[in-house]
Design an enzyme around this catalytic site. Structure first.
Site, mmCIF file in Angstrom:
data_model
loop_
_atom_site.group_PDB
_atom_site.id
_atom_site.type_symbol
_atom_site.label_atom_id
_atom_site.label_comp_id
_atom_site.label_asym_id
_atom_site.label_seq_id
_atom_site.Cartn_x
_atom_site.Cartn_y
_atom_site.Cartn_z
ATOM 1 N N LYS A 76 -16.240 -7.457 5.677
ATOM 2 C CA LYS A 76 -14.513 -7.585 6.009
ATOM 3 C C LYS A 76 -14.524 -7.246 7.656
ATOM 4 C CE LYS A 76 -11.141 -7.576 2.319
ATOM 5 N NZ LYS A 76 -10.145 -6.689 1.879
ATOM 6 N N ARG A 128 -1.947 -6.556 -7.676
ATOM 7 C CA ARG A 128 -1.219 -7.226 -8.213
ATOM 8 C C ARG A 128 -0.552 -8.631 -8.478
ATOM 9 N NH1 ARG A 128 -2.722 -8.391 -1.352
ATOM 10 N NH2 ARG A 128 -4.722 -8.945 -2.891
ATOM 11 N N HIS A 135 1.188 -1.530 0.193
ATOM 12 C CA HIS A 135 -0.181 0.388 0.087
ATOM 13 C C HIS A 135 0.909 1.434 0.148
ATOM 14 C CE1 HIS A 135 -3.488 -2.810 2.377
ATOM 15 N NE2 HIS A 135 -3.544 -2.133 0.997
ATOM 16 N N SER A 195 -3.420 -7.366 4.093
ATOM 17 C CA SER A 195 -3.053 -6.978 5.331
ATOM 18 C C SER A 195 -4.023 -8.488 5.801
ATOM 19 C CB SER A 195 -4.253 -6.309 5.049
ATOM 20 O OG SER A 195 -4.082 -4.764 4.842
HETATM 21 O O1 PNS Z 1 -8.920 -2.974 0.823
HETATM 22 P P1 PNS Z 1 -9.853 -3.654 0.075
HETATM 23 O O2 PNS Z 1 -10.224 -4.633 0.794
HETATM 24 O O3 PNS Z 1 -9.960 -3.956 -1.086
HETATM 25 O O4 PNS Z 1 -10.940 -2.433 -0.166
HETATM 26 C C1 PNS Z 1 -12.571 -2.358 -0.616
HETATM 27 C C2 PNS Z 1 -12.942 -1.073 -0.315
HETATM 28 C C3 PNS Z 1 -13.246 -0.483 0.904
HETATM 29 C C4 PNS Z 1 -12.313 0.077 -1.438
HETATM 30 C C5 PNS Z 1 -14.368 -1.632 -1.118
HETATM 31 O O5 PNS Z 1 -14.767 -1.921 -0.590
HETATM 32 C C6 PNS Z 1 -15.533 0.086 -1.598
HETATM 33 O O6 PNS Z 1 -15.018 0.826 -2.124
HETATM 34 N N1 PNS Z 1 -16.592 0.255 0.104
HETATM 35 C C7 PNS Z 1 -17.208 1.592 0.230
HETATM 36 C C8 PNS Z 1 -18.448 0.814 0.008
HETATM 37 C C9 PNS Z 1 -18.672 1.095 -1.692
HETATM 38 O O7 PNS Z 1 -18.378 2.120 -2.899
HETATM 39 N N2 PNS Z 1 -18.967 0.325 -2.604
HETATM 40 C C10 PNS Z 1 -19.733 0.008 -3.745
HETATM 41 C C11 PNS Z 1 -18.534 -0.272 -5.133
HETATM 42 S S1 PNS Z 1 -18.624 -1.613 -4.648
#
Ligand code: PNS
Length: 166
Positions: free
Chosen positions: A41, A92, A17, A130
Site C-alpha cells: 500500500k 467489517r 478503528h 481508510s
Molecule cells: O490496515 P491493514 O493495511 O489491513 O493492515 C495490514 C497489516 C499492516 C496489519 C499487515 O500488512 C502486516 O501485518 N504487516 C506487517 C508485515 C507482516 O508481519 N506480515 C506477515 C503477515 S501476512
C-alpha cells in the site's frame, strides 16, 4: 498483564478503528496500537504522521492503557519485543474474512504462540475504510463522521497538498 496489539496501516485512522481501540481498551489490560508498513500500500501519510494522528484522536478519550507505536518489520517480531500474544483485528464484512484469515494463519505459522482475536465492527462503521475516506476527501466530499473530529483538518490539508503537487 493481558497486553493486546492492534496492528494496521491507519492511513489515516477512521472512526471504525477508533471504535475497535476503545472496545479493546475496555476489554484488555493494555492495548498497543501499532502502525505497520504495508509494502503493498502506497500511503498518503508517513508512518510517523499516522502515529501522531492516532495520538491526537485518542486525546479526548484519555485512555491510560492505550499506547501508539510504529514498527517496520514483521508483526510477530513486534509482538515478541512487547511480550504480547494477542493480535486484535476488526472484521467489517465477509469480504474482509479471506485476507484476515490468511494473515492470521501466516502470523500463527511464524509464531504459534500468537493468536488473532477478531472483533466485529459496529454496523454503523461497516462501510468505512481508510481508502474510502481518502477517495471522499480527494473528490471534495465531507469526511465528518468518518474520521475522528480532531484529525479532519490534518487529513484535508494533506489531501489538498497532494492534489496541488500533481
Ligand atoms: O490496515 P491493514 O493495511 O489491513 O493492515 C495490514 C497489516 C499492516 C496489519 C499487515 O500488512 C502486516 O501485518 N504487516 C506487517 C508485515 C507482516 O508481519 N506480515 C506477515 C503477515 S501476512
Amino acid at each position: 498483564m493481558n497486553t493486546v496489539v492492534y496492528p494496521g496501516s491507519f492511513d489515516p485512522i477512521t472512526n471504525g478503528h477508533l471504535d475497535i481501540i476503545k472496545r479493546s481498551a475496555a476489554t484488555f489490560d493494555e492495548v498497543i496500537v501499532v502502525v505497520l508498513v504495508n509494502p503493498h500500500k502506497k500511503g498518503l501519510f508517513e508512518a510517523s504522521e499516522r502515529v501522531e494522528l492516532i495520538k491526537k484522536a485518542l486525546e479526548p478519550i484519555g485512555d491510560v492503557n492505550v499506547k501508539v507505536e510504529c514498527f517496520n518489520g514483521l508483526l510477530v517480531d513486534f509482538m515478541k519485543e512487547k511480550n504480547a500474544k494477542i493480535i486484535i483485528k476488526g472484521l467489517r464484512a465477509v469480504s474482509d474474512f479471506e485476507y484476515e484469515f490468511q494473515m492470521s494463519l501466516m502470523n500463527n505459522k511464524l509464531d504459534p504462540t500468537v493468536e488473532t482475536v477478531f472483533m466485529m465492527t459496529r454496523a454503523e462503521y461497516s462501510f468505512l475504510s481508510s481508502s474510502s475516506v481518502k477517495q471522499v476527501a480527494i473528490f471534495g466530499g465531507s469526511i465528518i463522521g468518518l474520521v475522528p473530529d480532531e484529525i479532519i483538518e490534518d487529513v484535508m490539508e494533506k489531501v489538498n497538498k497532494k492534489i496541488k503537487e500533481r
